[in-house]
Design an enzyme around this catalytic site. Sequence first.
Site, PDB file in Angstrom:
ATOM      1  N   GLY A 154       0.831  -1.207   0.000  1.00 45.44           N
ATOM      2  CA  GLY A 154       0.000   0.000   0.000  1.00 45.44           C
ATOM      3  C   GLY A 154       0.861   1.251   0.000  1.00 45.44           C
ATOM      4  N   ARG A 172       1.053  -4.877  -6.074  1.00 47.36           N
ATOM      5  CA  ARG A 172       1.183  -6.180  -5.409  1.00 47.36           C
ATOM      6  C   ARG A 172       1.472  -7.165  -6.541  1.00 47.36           C
ATOM      7  NH1 ARG A 172      -0.609  -4.723  -0.120  1.00 47.36           N
ATOM      8  NH2 ARG A 172      -2.143  -3.076  -0.277  1.00 47.36           N
ATOM      9  N   ASP A 187       5.208  -5.398   5.857  1.00 44.20           N
ATOM     10  CA  ASP A 187       5.877  -6.667   6.186  1.00 44.20           C
ATOM     11  C   ASP A 187       5.860  -7.667   5.022  1.00 44.20           C
ATOM     12  OD1 ASP A 187       3.201  -7.071   6.471  1.00 44.20           O
ATOM     13  OD2 ASP A 187       3.301  -7.921   8.485  1.00 44.20           O
ATOM     14  N   THR A 192       4.047   2.480   5.622  1.00 44.23           N
ATOM     15  CA  THR A 192       2.644   2.055   5.663  1.00 44.23           C
ATOM     16  C   THR A 192       1.920   2.946   6.670  1.00 44.23           C
ATOM     17  OG1 THR A 192       1.130   0.327   6.466  1.00 44.23           O
ATOM     18  CG2 THR A 192       3.372   0.174   7.230  1.00 44.23           C
ATOM     19  N   ASP A 213      -0.379   2.092   8.570  1.00 44.51           N
ATOM     20  CA  ASP A 213      -0.940   1.311   9.685  1.00 44.51           C
ATOM     21  C   ASP A 213      -0.095   1.293  10.964  1.00 44.51           C
ATOM     22  OD1 ASP A 213      -3.152   0.612   8.198  1.00 44.51           O
ATOM     23  OD2 ASP A 213      -2.164  -1.137   7.332  1.00 44.51           O
ATOM     24  N   ASP A 257       2.063  -0.791  11.944  1.00 44.69           N
ATOM     25  CA  ASP A 257       1.949  -2.110  12.583  1.00 44.69           C
ATOM     26  C   ASP A 257       3.222  -2.937  12.484  1.00 44.69           C
ATOM     27  OD1 ASP A 257       1.832  -2.381   9.874  1.00 44.69           O
ATOM     28  OD2 ASP A 257       0.153  -3.787   9.845  1.00 44.69           O
ATOM     29  N   ARG A 297      -7.119  -3.003   9.490  1.00 49.95           N
ATOM     30  CA  ARG A 297      -7.753  -4.341   9.525  1.00 49.95           C
ATOM     31  C   ARG A 297      -7.211  -5.168  10.672  1.00 49.95           C
ATOM     32  NH1 ARG A 297      -7.429  -4.571   3.802  1.00 49.95           N
ATOM     33  NH2 ARG A 297      -9.420  -3.829   3.050  1.00 49.95           N
TER      34      ARG A 297
HETATM   35  P1  ATP Z   1       0.819  -3.164   3.319  1.00 52.86           P
HETATM   36  O1  ATP Z   1       1.124  -3.220   4.791  1.00 52.86           O
HETATM   37  O2  ATP Z   1       0.538  -1.800   2.840  1.00 52.86           O
HETATM   38  O3  ATP Z   1      -0.196  -4.194   2.868  1.00 52.86           O
HETATM   39  P2  ATP Z   1       2.837  -4.992   2.433  1.00 52.86           P
HETATM   40  O4  ATP Z   1       4.251  -4.800   2.015  1.00 52.86           O
HETATM   41  O5  ATP Z   1       2.620  -5.848   3.654  1.00 52.86           O
HETATM   42  O6  ATP Z   1       2.193  -3.549   2.571  1.00 52.86           O
HETATM   43  P3  ATP Z   1       1.776  -7.084   0.698  1.00 52.86           P
HETATM   44  O7  ATP Z   1       0.710  -7.011  -0.336  1.00 52.86           O
HETATM   45  O8  ATP Z   1       1.604  -8.037   1.817  1.00 52.86           O
HETATM   46  O9  ATP Z   1       2.000  -5.578   1.199  1.00 52.86           O
HETATM   47  O10 ATP Z   1       3.162  -7.452  -0.033  1.00 52.86           O
HETATM   48  C1  ATP Z   1       3.635  -6.701  -1.131  1.00 52.86           C
HETATM   49  C2  ATP Z   1       4.296  -7.621  -2.117  1.00 52.86           C
HETATM   50  O11 ATP Z   1       5.413  -8.281  -1.501  1.00 52.86           O
HETATM   51  C3  ATP Z   1       3.434  -8.758  -2.637  1.00 52.86           C
HETATM   52  O12 ATP Z   1       2.568  -8.356  -3.672  1.00 52.86           O
HETATM   53  C4  ATP Z   1       4.480  -9.733  -3.140  1.00 52.86           C
HETATM   54  O13 ATP Z   1       4.962  -9.340  -4.400  1.00 52.86           O
HETATM   55  C5  ATP Z   1       5.600  -9.548  -2.109  1.00 52.86           C
HETATM   56  N1  ATP Z   1       5.509 -10.621  -1.090  1.00 52.86           N
HETATM   57  C6  ATP Z   1       4.699 -10.651  -0.020  1.00 52.86           C
HETATM   58  N2  ATP Z   1       4.850 -11.808   0.666  1.00 52.86           N
HETATM   59  C7  ATP Z   1       5.781 -12.517  -0.005  1.00 52.86           C
HETATM   60  C8  ATP Z   1       6.395 -13.810   0.191  1.00 52.86           C
HETATM   61  N3  ATP Z   1       6.064 -14.589   1.213  1.00 52.86           N
HETATM   62  N4  ATP Z   1       7.313 -14.192  -0.700  1.00 52.86           N
HETATM   63  C9  ATP Z   1       7.677 -13.410  -1.736  1.00 52.86           C
HETATM   64  N5  ATP Z   1       7.137 -12.204  -1.968  1.00 52.86           N
HETATM   65  C10 ATP Z   1       6.211 -11.759  -1.132  1.00 52.86           C
END
Ligand code: ATP
Length: 328
Positions: A15, A76, A107, A130, A132, A134, A176
């Site tokens: 995000g 994503r 994360d 982010t 959040d 978190d 969430r």
């Molecule tokens: P937010 O907190 O805003 O959701 P985020 O970084 O946690 O941010 P995610 O959608 O969970 O957002 O992850 C972003 C991208 O990171 C995913 O679309 C994917 O490409 C990559 N990713 C997440 N988890 C994995 C994993 N276990 N292995 C490889 N790539 C991953």
Amino acid sequence: MGKAIKRIGVLTSGGDAPGMNAAIRAIVRTCSYHEIECMGIFRGFQGLLDGDFEVLGPRDVNYIINKGGTILKTARCKDFRNPEGRKLAYNNLKSAEIDALIVIGGDGSFTGAMVLSKEFDIPVMGIPGTIDNDIHGTSHTIGFDTALNTVVDAVDKIRDTASSHKRLFFVEVMGRDAGHIALNAGIGAGAEEILIPEENMGLERLLDSLKKSKKSGKSSSIVLVAEGERIGKNVFELGEYVEENLPEYEVRVSVLGHMQRGGAPSCFDRVLASRLSVKAVESLLEGKSNFMVGLLNDQVALTPLEQAVKGHSPIDKELLRVSDIITI
Ligand code: ATP
């Protein structure tokens, strides 16, 4: 120590959050300061797979410190979760002579960076971006402070109309899995009640509290509800439930939604993004890898990515007590 780093890639993932641009700007300029190159990677990990890269110099990041969103765009990317996708990503990094990677995101993005680094021995650093807040290993994520200011501003405006009509408003905010936004903005905006994922207040206590509020002579009430609150009803169902059980209240519902992600970053987020980014580049140049750069006790601090992705930063329960006391 690994081989000398001559070019660092940077991407934003997950995000978007206000302050990501301030981080990109600081990374580009820190690279330039240390006489190495910075390569912008567009649309998160998807851009790694597509080879969507562009060299960025200090003048390419003029006038972005004040802008919300991310000039690198974010995405994503499903394919990055597969070994074949990551192999392609690595090959593209190699072809572009990118020696190390900085990932700004949450994360999930850090997990992606970690896996890539383990599989292909490429140095990585994470910067928490982010709204959040978190993420374990930092008291503040980039974007959180701006989102709080946005929510407080919106709730102040809702309060004006709520008190003119003597209404009760349920206001849904993002979160969430984490109640940091609801809890902090709730205190900042003087919300009568705050419902968060970390605590199940229960419907009875909510009704009791609202009854008391009415009796105490308040002309309006605001209940701030995090998306993932635990009572198990969505914000509209909550509103209906309260209206059925407390007919003395005229209830309205407002969902703030994606506006919480946008807007010019606050000064706090700009400074935070700048501090964390300088440290991220310099840590890579010192040969460090697989850390997240965060803020702990107002000091920039490194936390192993493995730990950062495992834990979530807990809410400060004292804030719930503070809120209870000051909304009497
Ligand atoms: P937010 O907190 O805003 O959701 P985020 O970084 O946690 O941010 P995610 O959608 O969970 O957002 O992850 C972003 C991208 O990171 C995913 O679309 C994917 O490409 C990559 N990713 C997440 N988890 C994995 C994993 N276990 N292995 C490889 N790539 C991953």
